[in-house]
Design an enzyme around this catalytic site. Structure first.
Site, PDB file in Angstrom:
ATOM      1  N   LEU A 104       0.863  -1.183   0.000  1.00  0.00           N
ATOM      2  CA  LEU A 104       0.000   0.000   0.000  1.00  0.00           C
ATOM      3  C   LEU A 104       0.898   1.231   0.000  1.00  0.00           C
ATOM      4  O   LEU A 104       1.906   1.271   0.716  1.00  0.00           O
ATOM      5  CB  LEU A 104      -0.893   0.032   1.243  1.00  0.00           C
ATOM      6  CG  LEU A 104      -2.199  -0.756   1.212  1.00  0.00           C
ATOM      7  CD1 LEU A 104      -2.817  -0.805   2.608  1.00  0.00           C
ATOM      8  CD2 LEU A 104      -3.193  -0.153   0.222  1.00  0.00           C
ATOM      9  N   ASP A 105       0.550   2.229  -0.800  1.00  0.00           N
ATOM     10  CA  ASP A 105       1.338   3.457  -0.824  1.00  0.00           C
ATOM     11  C   ASP A 105       1.360   4.120   0.549  1.00  0.00           C
ATOM     12  O   ASP A 105       0.478   3.911   1.383  1.00  0.00           O
ATOM     13  CB  ASP A 105       0.753   4.435  -1.849  1.00  0.00           C
ATOM     14  CG  ASP A 105       0.929   3.960  -3.279  1.00  0.00           C
ATOM     15  OD1 ASP A 105       1.979   3.362  -3.579  1.00  0.00           O
ATOM     16  OD2 ASP A 105       0.006   4.175  -4.093  1.00  0.00           O
ATOM     17  N   LYS A 106       2.369   4.952   0.753  1.00  0.00           N
ATOM     18  CA  LYS A 106       2.540   5.612   2.049  1.00  0.00           C
ATOM     19  C   LYS A 106       1.312   6.428   2.443  1.00  0.00           C
ATOM     20  O   LYS A 106       0.898   6.432   3.607  1.00  0.00           O
ATOM     21  CB  LYS A 106       3.779   6.511   2.006  1.00  0.00           C
ATOM     22  CG  LYS A 106       4.100   7.199   3.324  1.00  0.00           C
ATOM     23  CD  LYS A 106       5.362   8.050   3.204  1.00  0.00           C
ATOM     24  CE  LYS A 106       5.656   8.771   4.511  1.00  0.00           C
ATOM     25  NZ  LYS A 106       6.870   9.626   4.392  1.00  0.00           N
ATOM     26  N   ALA A 120      -1.688   5.893   1.701  1.00  0.00           N
ATOM     27  CA  ALA A 120      -2.889   5.054   1.789  1.00  0.00           C
ATOM     28  C   ALA A 120      -2.946   4.308   3.113  1.00  0.00           C
ATOM     29  O   ALA A 120      -1.946   4.158   3.825  1.00  0.00           O
ATOM     30  CB  ALA A 120      -2.909   4.061   0.634  1.00  0.00           C
ATOM     31  N   ARG A 169      -4.546   5.181  -8.322  1.00  0.00           N
ATOM     32  CA  ARG A 169      -4.000   6.488  -8.714  1.00  0.00           C
ATOM     33  C   ARG A 169      -4.162   6.709 -10.224  1.00  0.00           C
ATOM     34  O   ARG A 169      -4.536   7.802 -10.665  1.00  0.00           O
ATOM     35  CB  ARG A 169      -2.517   6.578  -8.334  1.00  0.00           C
ATOM     36  CG  ARG A 169      -2.262   6.774  -6.842  1.00  0.00           C
ATOM     37  CD  ARG A 169      -0.777   6.921  -6.571  1.00  0.00           C
ATOM     38  NE  ARG A 169      -0.056   5.664  -6.713  1.00  0.00           N
ATOM     39  CZ  ARG A 169       1.216   5.568  -7.131  1.00  0.00           C
ATOM     40  NH1 ARG A 169       1.877   6.659  -7.480  1.00  0.00           N
ATOM     41  NH2 ARG A 169       1.807   4.388  -7.200  1.00  0.00           N
TER      42      ARG A 169
END
Length: 289
Positions: free
Chosen positions: A38-40, A42, A171
């Site tokens: 998971l992106d930072k 998120a 995104r």
């Protein structure tokens, strides 16, 4: 060491690597790995495998996922998230414009991943190239969006629900929805609520409360895999990786729907088998996890 899985509630503003490091520290082992970053910026469900259960990673990596996201219209950042600098601006779209284009992004679609992603281009991470001022060529690839719903509209923000295949970038979805609606956008917030049938509501939220859940038949069913029980004659052969001599007739080699199956000894998962070249072969063998 106990093996199994942890349903982790990753908080925003920490990387998946940082979240994993906290788990390793709490459990006192390095035999820990997540099954989909998971992106930072998120938050949400991060499935962590521990010990011998790490051998099952490939069956978790390809699960479909569900998200709640917040798109910010009117500007696009270089990273397509709130952490990047703004590189494009445009007028806000109308509610009707956004609603009208959503059906273009359901079903199987071709999607270009973000330049700032972990995808490798010519042997290097795309994000590393982008940070060094080199624009990586992000080729479109097929992904599937099973469901896309506009939950709310409060300009410049729109909240969306997405149920999608593994490999789908929300995104990129935000970027493409905005472009189709004649605007620009980035993904401002993101929460992953489900991985396959695993639910964020069941996740652990603090390092004192990590629960290593066993890999049960219910877990295997949540992954969408069929399973069967080995009889006493087969059990010892299987846990030593000897050739498989019994597969239930229901798991026909002619069935394109079934590609993997799990084998249990009572409540203990002992192996996963896969179809390869018209035969069943071991994907992994676990004595007992």
């Amino acid at each position: 060491m106990k093996s199994g899985m942890i349903l982790l509630d990753k908080k925003k503003d920490i990387t998946s690597f940082d979240a994993l490091r906290d788990v390793k520290r709490a459990l006192g082992t390095g035999k820990v790995g997540h099954t989909g970053t998971l992106d930072k910026f998120a938050s949400g469900l991060l499935i962590v495998l521990v010990g011998r259960a790490l051998r099952l990673s490939k069956w978790f990596l390809h699960c479909d996922k569900k998200y709640i996201g917040r798109i910010c219209f009117g500007s696009q950042t270089e990273t397509l998230d709130p952490e990047g600098k703004v590189i494009e601006e445009a007028a806000l779209p109308s509610f009707e414009d956004v609603k009208k284009v959503l059906n273009q992004f359901t079903g199987e679609i071709l999607q270009a991943p973000p330049e700032y992603s972990a995808i490798h281009v010519n042997g290097q991470r795309a994000s590393d190239l982008a940070r060094n001022g080199i624009a990586p060529e992000m080729k479109k690839r097929p992904v599937t969006v099973y469901e896309l719903e506009l939950l709310s509209w409060q300009p410049p923000y729109a909240d969306i629900f997405v149920h999608c295949s593994s490999g789908t970038y929300i995104r990129s979805l935000a970027r493409d929805i905005a472009l189709a609606a004649g605007s620009r956008a980035y993904l401002n917030e993101l929460t992953r609520t489900h991985v396959a049938n695993f639910n964020l509501k069941d996740a652990d939220i603090n390092i004192q409360g990590y629960e290593i859940k066993p890999i049960t038949k219910e877990v295997i069913s949540n992954l969408g895999l069929p399973y069967f029980d080995a009889d006493e004659n087969e059990k010892e052969k299987i846990i030593h990786g000897k050739p498989i001599s019994f597969i239930p007739p229901s798991l026909s080699l002619d069935s394109s729907a079934v590609k993997s199956a799990a084998i249990f000894d009572g409540e203990n998962l002992i192996a996963v088998v896969e179809k390869e070249d018209g035969k069943w072969k071991y994907g992994c063998v676990l004595r007992e996890i």
